[in-house]
Design an enzyme around this catalytic site. Sequence first.
Site, mmCIF file in Angstrom:
data_model
loop_
_atom_site.group_PDB
_atom_site.id
_atom_site.type_symbol
_atom_site.label_atom_id
_atom_site.label_comp_id
_atom_site.label_asym_id
_atom_site.label_seq_id
_atom_site.Cartn_x
_atom_site.Cartn_y
_atom_site.Cartn_z
ATOM 1 N N GLU A 249 0.377 -1.178 0.138
ATOM 2 C CA GLU A 249 -0.068 -0.113 0.061
ATOM 3 C C GLU A 249 0.630 1.412 -0.075
ATOM 4 O O GLU A 249 0.474 2.180 0.863
ATOM 5 C CB GLU A 249 -0.598 -0.116 0.909
ATOM 6 C CG GLU A 249 -1.716 -1.263 0.824
ATOM 7 C CD GLU A 249 -3.209 -0.968 2.022
ATOM 8 O OE1 GLU A 249 -3.355 0.026 2.925
ATOM 9 O OE2 GLU A 249 -3.586 -1.572 1.839
ATOM 10 N N GLU A 353 -4.889 -8.721 -0.910
ATOM 11 C CA GLU A 353 -4.781 -8.915 0.576
ATOM 12 C C GLU A 353 -6.403 -8.562 1.347
ATOM 13 O O GLU A 353 -7.036 -7.687 -0.400
ATOM 14 C CB GLU A 353 -4.695 -7.489 0.454
ATOM 15 C CG GLU A 353 -4.535 -7.230 2.790
ATOM 16 C CD GLU A 353 -3.741 -6.404 3.341
ATOM 17 O OE1 GLU A 353 -2.547 -6.022 2.991
ATOM 18 O OE2 GLU A 353 -4.652 -5.678 3.789
#
Length: 508
Positions: A249, A353
């Site tokens: 991220e 994820e």
Amino acid sequence: MLKISLLLIFTLTASCQAQNECLSRDYGNGGTVCVCNSDHCDTIPAPERLEPPQYLVYTSNKAGLRFQKDVGTFEQPSENAENEIVVNSEQQYQTILGWGGAFTDSTGINIGSLEESVQEKLLRSYFSEDGIEYSLCRVPIGGTDFSTHGYTYDDGDEDLDLKNFALVEEDYQYKIPYIQKASNLTNNNLRLFASAWNAPKWMKTNGEYTGWGFIKPEMYQTWADYFVKFLDSYQEEGISFWGITTGNEPNTYLVPGNLIPTVGWNASEQGEWIANNLGPAIRNSVYSDIKIVALDDQRMFLPGFVDTALENGTTSEYVDGIGVHFYSDFIIPPSMLDTTHEHFPDKFILNTEACITIPMFTVPVDLGSWERGEFYSDDIIEDLQHWVNGWVDWNMVLDPSGGPTFIDNLVDSPIIVNTTAGEFYKQPMYYHLGHFSKFVPRESVRIDSVSNLNKNIEVVAFQRPDNGTTVVILNKNESAVPISLVDESRGTAQLELSEKSITTILYW
Ligand SMILES: *[C@@H]1O[C@H](CO)[C@@H](O)[C@H](O)[C@H]1NC(C)=O
Ligand SMILES: *[C@@H]1O[C@H](CO)[C@@H](O)[C@H](O)[C@H]1NC(C)=O
Ligand SMILES: *[C@@H]1O[C@H](CO)[C@@H](O)[C@H](O)[C@H]1NC(C)=O
Ligand SMILES: *[C@@H]1O[C@H](CO)[C@@H](O)[C@H](O)[C@H]1NC(C)=O
Ligand SMILES: *[C@@H]1O[C@H](CO)[C@@H](O)[C@H](O)[C@H]1NC(C)=O
Ligand SMILES: *[C@@H]1O[C@H](CO)[C@@H](O)[C@H](O)[C@H]1NC(C)=O
């Protein structure tokens, strides 16, 4: 008193249970869990190959069925079936890379809190042939928010040559032993990919694990070398990797007040780092074949971040695939995946994820919630219908509060451990994932599936490497739905999808 009588009932149920069946428990959250303890855990026998015109049907539903097996027979096609799903293996799409979850510190802490025979049942539930046969898992490089504190492999003073780089207690206690056991349960067929959350503070512009911080440009090479050092250290423990991502991220720094350990990246700067540092470091190492997975962030950053990061052809050549997270999927249309596939037709797309979080849902853990399982399979089918090659979940095991997490970022997980009772609970999310992971092995290819039903019924189909066909159908309807499954090469299967169910049909 109530507790005692409930316990009695559970115990009695357990003793009447066939060895492989679900020991069901209802916490009143709209669905059930299956309880596993030292005496009992439900298993799924490997499917036996049937000859045409027979097919296998596996059903799980909100009412409590779990992988209930039935056998049916294809019939002659009927004209104008009302609810029709047509499968056509002539039309083929992407190849499947695998299914799995993440070996976080929290996962290891929770597994380790159980006695050994129960640990074994838990790992078998995810990895073995009588479990859901996970095949592709993520390993954090150092700490994440699902650790007990923030850390990296080179904390302390500036260390440009990474002389002080070393694995930590967490690797030896919470990750490596379970990765080794899991791999063994897959006959060493488990693929792993690694992602870093944070860099040592001395590499960061803000000197912190989190917040508005980037890698200092003069540390770009050191940060790339850090990835290779990690691969070396795990190799020494006999663990090798199939892939690495460019970092978890990279856009999380934008979230105000964010506490998740993170390395921020501006897309064009990340592109330069891949072209000049990470790409050469990996391709000139003994890990030259490892897959490099870019983005590793939300669908909302498609295709922009990837277009910018991979604009330079040198960068793009280094990158094998694009990692996508699930948390913005409910507001961002899947057409973004199609656009990304059009821009990069040679790169795979992997969901790296997913988990159920607040504020989208009201509580971190909601034991037995069918809705959450449905939320998973809805997303999996949507992704798979839009070029995604595999789907990897987040924490494999959490505690009943949804942790541990040192920043209090409590979330749900397909398996919840109750240390006090010495047992664990397999939630509907586990079974929804299993309806894909067990029956759609790596190297399966998605094939065409067209339905004239409304959005309450979702379908996706695959041709397996053993030439079997797997069709997964999600029924979100509150009532049972009769359907005709048509495969011209076989005939028509008449099925009734029970209300609020997920069904896998398998035939050769
Ligand atoms: C798994 O571990 C057992 C016990 O250590 C060993 O006998 C077996 O060979 C291992 N299997 C694989 C595939 O590594
Ligand atoms: C990235 O940073 C460069 C230089 O600081 C800047 O020119 C560019 O606009 C930034 N790009 C993005 C996508 O933020
Ligand atoms: C692409 O990146 C490489 C390595 O940084 C650089 O040498 C090259 O000039 C860049 N190409 C373009 C078109 O920007
Ligand atoms: C965990 O086990 C303890 C002891 O049996 C019990 O009191 C508690 O309610 C259990 N928690 C859950 C979430 O089932
Ligand atoms: C699958 O079918 C193809 C083409 O019909 C055949 O060549 C191949 O051997 C089959 N593979 C298996 C595992 O049965
Ligand atoms: C779903 O359920 C409703 C009634 O509850 C019914 O009218 C409808 O036909 C069902 N089927 C589908 C495919 O939605």
